[in-house]
Design an enzyme around this catalytic site. Structure first.
Site, PDB file in Angstrom:
ATOM      1  CB  CYS A   1      82.565 100.938  93.009  1.00 31.60           C
ATOM      2  SG  CYS A   1      83.992  99.995  92.498  1.00 31.60           S
TER       3      CYS A   1
ATOM      4  CB  CYS B   1      88.972 120.179  88.602  1.00 35.26           C
ATOM      5  SG  CYS B   1      89.104 118.722  89.597  1.00 35.26           S
TER       6      CYS B   1
ATOM      7  CD  GLN C   1      83.762 101.177 101.107  1.00 33.97           C
ATOM      8  OE1 GLN C   1      83.537 102.065 100.296  1.00 33.97           O
ATOM      9  NE2 GLN C   1      83.676  99.890 100.784  1.00 33.97           N
TER      10      GLN C   1
ATOM     11  CB  CYS D   1      84.018 123.706  93.084  1.00 35.13           C
ATOM     12  SG  CYS D   1      85.726 123.322  92.717  1.00 35.13           S
TER      13      CYS D   1
ATOM     14  CD  GLU E   1      92.575  93.207  99.960  1.00 38.28           C
ATOM     15  OE1 GLU E   1      91.375  93.458  99.798  1.00 38.28           O
ATOM     16  OE2 GLU E   1      93.476  93.659  99.227  1.00 38.28           O
TER      17      GLU E   1
HETATM   18  N1  SAH Z   1      85.422  95.248 101.218  1.00 38.00           N
HETATM   19  C1  SAH Z   1      86.449  96.213 101.512  1.00 38.00           C
HETATM   20  C2  SAH Z   1      87.357  96.501 100.351  1.00 38.00           C
HETATM   21  C3  SAH Z   1      86.705  96.765  99.015  1.00 38.00           C
HETATM   22  S1  SAH Z   1      87.759  97.444  97.764  1.00 38.00           S
HETATM   23  C4  SAH Z   1      85.844  97.475 102.088  1.00 38.00           C
HETATM   24  O1  SAH Z   1      84.639  97.686 102.021  1.00 38.00           O
HETATM   25  O2  SAH Z   1      86.611  98.260 102.651  1.00 38.00           O
HETATM   26  C5  SAH Z   1      88.283  96.060  96.875  1.00 38.00           C
HETATM   27  C6  SAH Z   1      89.407  95.307  97.514  1.00 38.00           C
HETATM   28  O3  SAH Z   1      89.726  94.203  96.674  1.00 38.00           O
HETATM   29  C7  SAH Z   1      90.689  96.095  97.685  1.00 38.00           C
HETATM   30  O4  SAH Z   1      91.111  96.000  99.015  1.00 38.00           O
HETATM   31  C8  SAH Z   1      91.693  95.386  96.751  1.00 38.00           C
HETATM   32  O5  SAH Z   1      93.012  95.376  97.242  1.00 38.00           O
HETATM   33  C9  SAH Z   1      91.131  93.990  96.697  1.00 38.00           C
HETATM   34  N2  SAH Z   1      91.432  93.182  95.510  1.00 38.00           N
HETATM   35  C10 SAH Z   1      91.663  93.594  94.246  1.00 38.00           C
HETATM   36  N3  SAH Z   1      91.816  92.538  93.423  1.00 38.00           N
HETATM   37  C11 SAH Z   1      91.685  91.425  94.179  1.00 38.00           C
HETATM   38  C12 SAH Z   1      91.716  90.022  93.892  1.00 38.00           C
HETATM   39  N4  SAH Z   1      91.917  89.573  92.672  1.00 38.00           N
HETATM   40  N5  SAH Z   1      91.520  89.175  94.906  1.00 38.00           N
HETATM   41  C13 SAH Z   1      91.302  89.613  96.173  1.00 38.00           C
HETATM   42  N6  SAH Z   1      91.252  90.925  96.492  1.00 38.00           N
HETATM   43  C14 SAH Z   1      91.442  91.820  95.520  1.00 38.00           C
END
Ligand code: SAH
Length: 456
Positions: free
Chosen positions: A411, A80, A286, A74, A336
């Protein structure tokens, strides 16, 4: 001898930090952090910043290169802040990530390293992302800059291609840059709060070939939006949506909470684990589709559903993890915090003919307490929180309602390890941890963990 700013020293890189900097030690035992170095490098390093017991430096020259080094693919790598590892082999990256997980899990979590499985990865190490958020600004001559922030900074590195992004994003970047220049519109300036365009945000459904372009604007919109849409349509046959996201706040948070659709449906679809998912601009999805399938399959194996279970999917986003398992359980409840994501999740249940799913909009901790009060008892709980991990009262609520298994998708190995320790104090022990390389080239690593009560 104390290190001084701008001093040049010779340094051997002996280890890596969790965020991907190399570390060397001076004769006095001062740790010096050097980005874009590799274990085994002998370097000439310029000291940029000093603290009592550590310092930050940058590579002046490489005296003897590490055997892990290879040429970065890159052009922007040395400026970056996006990637940590484009200068070492993928094998070396894998080892660093395995070590990062091991360090966190054993040191912070106090868990036996034998619980950790080898890092799983897909074969795709480049152009695997389906989402990009490029800040927009100007250089000192007033030319539009569009790209990424430099390492630990808000200076924009003007960029025409990124090895993590699909090729098609280049066209969107080019059209946007030309449009801003030709219509003479000023991007947003963080320092003054003036100007309109803050970020270019792109999403791509890899399996459906659907593209969504979103402009994050400090105001209601841009001038000449019709022209912009025409140019995007002409250059991008798979364009499905163009959205203006309104963000007038003086904040680092990229997206505002209101959207205005200026072309198409305002969302895209993609396919994951054989299911179709609707994804709106504010909903999480994701970023590495192929590896997300590997991650979800591991989560499914750990959930070990037989058909009669109640399954909680906490932090469910658009419902992807839970819905991919809903046919194997009796009832799915997803929670969520983002309202648009919950609307997507409900729609996703409908379009995939899943009738045993229910989605609640709210914080995971509050929803868990509410479900506990209603005496709804899950057999399996999946959690997939953002980097900061779980709130302690949520862990306590989960352990009180006594599911058979808890599957933790994370993560951030450090917050994961902290939380696993709390779970273990409450009787839920880690059975197995599988790290998954969702983000090759960067220092990040995902993990999925199986916990169960009393080592069953
Ligand atoms: N399991 C999903 C999303 C994971 S990312 C997937 O695999 O696609 C984490 C998610 O948690 C995000 O969508 C974010 O909006 C949500 N989030 C963040 N804080 C939160 C909370 N306190 N309670 C519920 N959801 C929450």
């Amino acid at each position: 001898m104390n290190l001084q700013k701008n001093q040049i020293i010779e340094l051997d890189i002996i280890s890596m930090t969790a965020d991907g900097s190399g570390v060397g030690k001076t004769d006095d035992g001062i740790a010096v952090f050097v980005p874009q170095s590799a274990v085994g490098d002998k370097l000439s390093v310029k000291i940029l910043k000093t603290k009592k017991t550590y310092a930050f430096g940058k590579i002046e020259s490489i005296i003897t290169p590490s055997k892990d080094r290879e040429n970065p693919d890159c052009l922007y790598f040395n400026k970056c802040g996006g990637c940590a590892y484009r200068h070492i082999t993928y094998d070396a990256q894998k080892k660093i990530k395995e070590q990062k997980v091991k360090d966190a899990i054993t040191r912070i979590g106090g868990i036996d390293e034998n619980k950790i499985k080898p890092l799983i990865c897909s074969d795709k190490h480049k152009r695997y992302r389906n989402k990009a958020q490029f800040p927009v600004g100007t250089d000192k001559d007033g030319n539009i800059t569009l790209g990424f922030y430099a390492f630990h900074s808000h200076r924009i590195i003007d960029c025409y291609d990124c090895m993590l992004q699909p090729e098609i994003f280049k066209t969107v970047m080019d059209i946007t840059r030309d449009f801003m220049t030709e219509t003479n519109q000023q991007p947003y300036m963080e320092t003054t709060g003036k100007g309109k365009l803050r970020h270019l945000y792109i999403r791509y459904g890899e399996k459906t070939d659907e593209l969504m372009v979103c402009y994050v604007v400090n105001g209601n919109g841009l001038k000449h939006e019709d022209w912009l849409v025409e140019r995007l349509k002409r250059g991008l046959p798979n364009l499905k949506s163009v959205v203006i996201n309104i963000n007038r706040d003086k904040t680092n948070v990229i997206l505002g909470d209101r959207n205005r659709v200026i072309f198409g449906q305002g969302f895209i679809y993609d396919k994951l684990c054989g299911f179709t998912f609707k994804i709106s601009p504010l909903s999480f999805y994701q970023v590495n589709r192929e590896t997300a399938e590997i991650l979800y399959n591991k989560a499914k194996e750990y959930a070990n559903l037989k058909g009669d279970e109640v399954l909680f999917d906490l932090y469910c986003g658009t419902g992807t993890i839970g819905l991919s398992m809903a046919k194997d359980c009796k009832q799915l409840i997803g929670v969520e915090i983002i309202a648009d994501a919950i609307e997507d999740a409900k729609e996703n249940a409908r379009i995939n003919n899943i009738n045993n799913a229910e989605f609640i909009c709210g914080s995971a901790s509050e929803a868990a307490l509410m479900l506990e009060k209603e005496n709804i008892k899950p057999d399996v709980v999946i959690v997939d929180p953002p980097r900061k991990g779980l709130e302690k009262n949520l862990i306590e609520a989960i352990t009180r309602i006594k599911p058979k298994r808890v599957v933790y998708v994370s993560c951030d190995p450090a917050t994961l390890a902290r939380d696993l320790k709390i779970f273990s104090e409450q009787g839920y022990h880690t059975q197995e941890i599988t790290p998954v390389d969702m983000f090759p080239g960067t220092s990040h690593v995902e993990c999925v963990v199986l916990m169960s009560k009393n080592n069953i």
